[in-house]
Design a protein around this motif. Structure first.
Motif, mmCIF file in Angstrom:
data_model
loop_
_atom_site.group_PDB
_atom_site.id
_atom_site.type_symbol
_atom_site.label_atom_id
_atom_site.label_comp_id
_atom_site.label_asym_id
_atom_site.label_seq_id
_atom_site.Cartn_x
_atom_site.Cartn_y
_atom_site.Cartn_z
ATOM 1 N N PHE A 236 1.423 18.129 -0.557
ATOM 2 C CA PHE A 236 1.294 16.879 0.195
ATOM 3 C C PHE A 236 -0.161 16.621 0.582
ATOM 4 O O PHE A 236 -0.660 15.503 0.450
ATOM 5 N N ASP A 237 -0.851 17.656 1.057
ATOM 6 C CA ASP A 237 -2.254 17.498 1.468
ATOM 7 C C ASP A 237 -3.114 17.010 0.309
ATOM 8 O O ASP A 237 -3.966 16.127 0.465
ATOM 9 N N ARG A 238 -2.906 17.603 -0.864
ATOM 10 C CA ARG A 238 -3.715 17.215 -2.017
ATOM 11 C C ARG A 238 -3.411 15.770 -2.449
ATOM 12 O O ARG A 238 -4.313 15.008 -2.792
ATOM 13 N N ALA A 239 -2.138 15.414 -2.440
ATOM 14 C CA ALA A 239 -1.765 14.046 -2.819
ATOM 15 C C ALA A 239 -2.285 13.045 -1.792
ATOM 16 O O ALA A 239 -2.778 11.968 -2.151
ATOM 17 N N PHE A 240 -2.191 13.386 -0.510
ATOM 18 C CA PHE A 240 -2.664 12.503 0.556
ATOM 19 C C PHE A 240 -4.165 12.273 0.434
ATOM 20 O O PHE A 240 -4.656 11.146 0.509
ATOM 21 N N ALA A 241 -4.910 13.379 0.235
ATOM 22 C CA ALA A 241 -6.369 13.267 0.117
ATOM 23 C C ALA A 241 -6.758 12.464 -1.113
ATOM 24 O O ALA A 241 -7.690 11.655 -1.081
ATOM 25 N N ALA A 242 -6.042 12.674 -2.223
ATOM 26 C CA ALA A 242 -6.361 11.942 -3.451
ATOM 27 C C ALA A 242 -6.107 10.450 -3.287
ATOM 28 O O ALA A 242 -6.866 9.616 -3.797
ATOM 29 N N TYR A 243 -5.060 10.094 -2.548
ATOM 30 C CA TYR A 243 -4.722 8.682 -2.407
ATOM 31 C C TYR A 243 -5.643 7.959 -1.422
ATOM 32 O O TYR A 243 -6.104 6.849 -1.674
ATOM 33 N N PHE A 244 -5.919 8.579 -0.314
ATOM 34 C CA PHE A 244 -6.722 7.913 0.710
ATOM 35 C C PHE A 244 -8.215 8.179 0.584
ATOM 36 O O PHE A 244 -9.011 7.734 1.406
ATOM 37 N N LYS A 245 -8.610 8.951 -0.445
ATOM 38 C CA LYS A 245 -10.026 9.096 -0.804
ATOM 39 C C LYS A 245 -10.884 9.597 0.354
ATOM 40 O O LYS A 245 -11.904 9.031 0.700
ATOM 41 N N GLY A 246 -10.464 10.723 0.941
ATOM 42 C CA GLY A 246 -11.352 11.298 1.954
ATOM 43 C C GLY A 246 -10.587 11.838 3.135
ATOM 44 O O GLY A 246 -9.653 11.215 3.619
ATOM 45 N N MET B 37 0.829 -1.207 0.000
ATOM 46 C CA MET B 37 0.000 0.000 0.000
ATOM 47 C C MET B 37 0.865 1.260 0.000
ATOM 48 O O MET B 37 0.636 2.202 -0.735
ATOM 49 N N LEU B 38 1.924 1.269 0.810
ATOM 50 C CA LEU B 38 2.727 2.471 0.943
ATOM 51 C C LEU B 38 3.650 2.697 -0.246
ATOM 52 O O LEU B 38 4.078 3.839 -0.459
ATOM 53 N N ILE B 39 3.961 1.648 -0.986
ATOM 54 C CA ILE B 39 4.739 1.853 -2.209
ATOM 55 C C ILE B 39 3.947 2.736 -3.175
ATOM 56 O O ILE B 39 4.472 3.696 -3.751
ATOM 57 N N ASP B 40 2.671 2.431 -3.352
ATOM 58 C CA ASP B 40 1.827 3.238 -4.230
ATOM 59 C C ASP B 40 1.665 4.654 -3.677
ATOM 60 O O ASP B 40 1.608 5.623 -4.438
ATOM 61 N N PHE B 41 1.584 4.761 -2.368
ATOM 62 C CA PHE B 41 1.499 6.085 -1.737
ATOM 63 C C PHE B 41 2.756 6.898 -2.045
ATOM 64 O O PHE B 41 2.687 8.090 -2.381
ATOM 65 N N PHE B 42 3.924 6.253 -1.950
ATOM 66 C CA PHE B 42 5.194 6.912 -2.259
ATOM 67 C C PHE B 42 5.204 7.426 -3.698
ATOM 68 O O PHE B 42 5.578 8.576 -3.961
ATOM 69 N N TYR B 43 4.759 6.594 -4.642
ATOM 70 C CA TYR B 43 4.760 7.011 -6.043
ATOM 71 C C TYR B 43 3.701 8.092 -6.307
ATOM 72 O O TYR B 43 3.870 8.925 -7.206
ATOM 73 N N THR B 44 2.624 8.104 -5.525
ATOM 74 C CA THR B 44 1.629 9.184 -5.648
ATOM 75 C C THR B 44 2.250 10.525 -5.274
ATOM 76 O O THR B 44 2.027 11.538 -5.931
ATOM 77 N N LEU B 45 3.036 10.525 -4.203
ATOM 78 C CA LEU B 45 3.705 11.761 -3.786
ATOM 79 C C LEU B 45 4.720 12.215 -4.838
ATOM 80 O O LEU B 45 4.824 13.421 -5.132
ATOM 81 N N ARG B 46 5.454 11.268 -5.405
ATOM 82 C CA ARG B 46 6.426 11.634 -6.441
ATOM 83 C C ARG B 46 5.709 12.171 -7.677
ATOM 84 O O ARG B 46 6.199 13.108 -8.326
#
Length: 395
Positions: free
Chosen positions: A64-74, A1-10
């Motif tokens: 970061f906030d926008r990427a975090f919200a987009a990844y965790f959907k809410g 799960m966190l690998i995809d999160f890492f690539y979302t931030l990049r």
């Protein structure tokens, strides 16, 4: 799960390295947050841990906030009110289209009546509602909710639509204006020259000590003074900027102006406010309630020789200017009009730069009120407007 999160931030162009990612994993493994922590796991816990380990500069918090919200959907909404409203009450299912005659027939409530009515609705309502004119809901003509139409009301649980809310039920995160924004339009570049012209006041020349020493030594000890154009200006600027809400429409142009001002003025102090100035301002939008600057202290700190420049669209409910408690975010004991008058009295050289098109000014009651409060010293964020405001401030 966190690998995809890492690539979302990049992908969001955040400068996150593998080393920082591994640090996050170590923190999770050590039980800093998660199932092994005393308080149990929450998304908020992980958010703050991830931001602390992965983001090294506050200017990247918004990305970061926008990427975090987009990844965790809410993201959980944090409200200032004690009572929580069920999400199903506020789910938008329809947009109600009203004729001009129907809009004109809707009546405004005064401030006290609006707040008292909201209190009653919270006590009485038992379920979701949409398309109506009474309950807290969506898509109707009720003064409470979002997505519909009312000449003034309390926006709850959704984005603004008609910009007529006098109170907003949510804690909103504003982002600081980027002072490194590259000037992207020709008009702002030309305006920069006007700012530079305004800035070059005081002594035109200053002593060039290294060149004077070299020239004197080469001249067998006879003093040979060398002068150079002054590198820095002596103009002092106090910049107060509206942020959030309707100002989101003007972020790019205000950032361009902010970059220009920061590059030209040696003595620059800036603060943020929302809609209207009240008893405190702030320098960091993420910590605007934790790190507040008392407006009285700002008035006392800076001398009258500072040039006071407001930047804001002056678009809000008139209550926010004229009414105690009119702020959409908290209960202000004194109206914004009092603070505007104190500031303009303390700094005689002042002007207001408005990014809203000048053609709509006459249709905004709040703009007319602020123009009168500051002695009609409001100028549009255009080449001509900047030139006229700089000319006024340089007198």
């Amino acid at each position: 799960m966190l690998i995809d999160f890492f690539y979302t931030l990049r992908a969001a162009k955040l400068p996150v390295s593998v080393k920082e990612y591994l640090m996050l994993l170590e923190a999770l493994q050590a039980g800093v947050v998660g199932p092994h922590s005393e308080d149990g796991w929450s998304l908020d816990d992980f958010y703050f841990l991830a931001r602390t380990t992965l983001v090294k500069d506050e200017k990247h918090f918004d990305k970061f906030d926008r990427a975090f919200a987009a990844y965790f959907k809410g993201v959980e909404m944090v409200a200032d009110f004690k009572k929580e409203l069920p999400e199903e009450w506020l789910r938008k299912l329809l947009d109600k289209e009203l004729t001009d005659e129907q809009k004109a027939a809707l009546q405004k409530m005064d401030w006290d009546e609006l707040m008292e009515t909201l209190k009653k609705r919270l006590e009485e309502q038992q379920g979701r509602h949409e398309g109506g004119n009474k309950w807290i809901g969506t898509g109707g003509t009720s003064p409470f909710g979002h997505g519909g139409y009312n000449p003034q009301g309390v926006r709850i649980g959704g984005p603004g639509k008609n910009r007529s809310a006098v109170k907003v039920w949510e804690q909103r995160a504003y982002r600081d204006y980027d002072d490194t924004q590259e000037l992207g339009t020709r008009n702002i570049k030309v305006a920069l020259r006007r700012l530079r012209k305004f800035a070059r006041q005081g002594s035109h020349l200053e002593l060039d000590l290294p060149d004077t020493i070299r020239s004197t030594a080469a001249n067998a000890g006879w003093l040979d003074i060398k002068m150079v154009p002054e590198r820095h200006n002596n103009v002092k600027v106090l910049l107060l900027m509206d942020v959030g809400g309707t100002m989101d429409d003007h972020i790019q142009r205000v950032e361009e102006l902010f970059s220009a001002v920061k590059s030209e003025f040696k003595h620059l102090e800036f603060y943020y406010f929302h809609n209207c100035v009240y008893d405190f301002m702030w320098k960091n939008n993420r910590r605007r309630f934790a790190e507040k600057f008392d407006t009285w202290d700002i008035i006392r700190k800076y001398n009258k020789d500072y040039k006071l420049i407001f930047v804001g669209d002056a678009t809000m409910s008139p209550y926010e200017i004229l009414q105690p408690g009119g702020s959409v975010e908290y209960h202000n004991e004194e109206p914004g009009a009092e603070w505007l008058q104190r500031l303009t009295h303390a700094f005689p050289h002042h002007a207001w730069i408005n990014p809203e098109p000048q053609g709509v000014w006459e249709y905004r009651q709040s703009i007319d009120i602020i123009r009168r409060l500051i002695g009609d010293r409001m100028y549009p964020l255009t080449l001509k407007g900047l030139e006229e405001s700089m000319r006024l401030l340089s007198k």
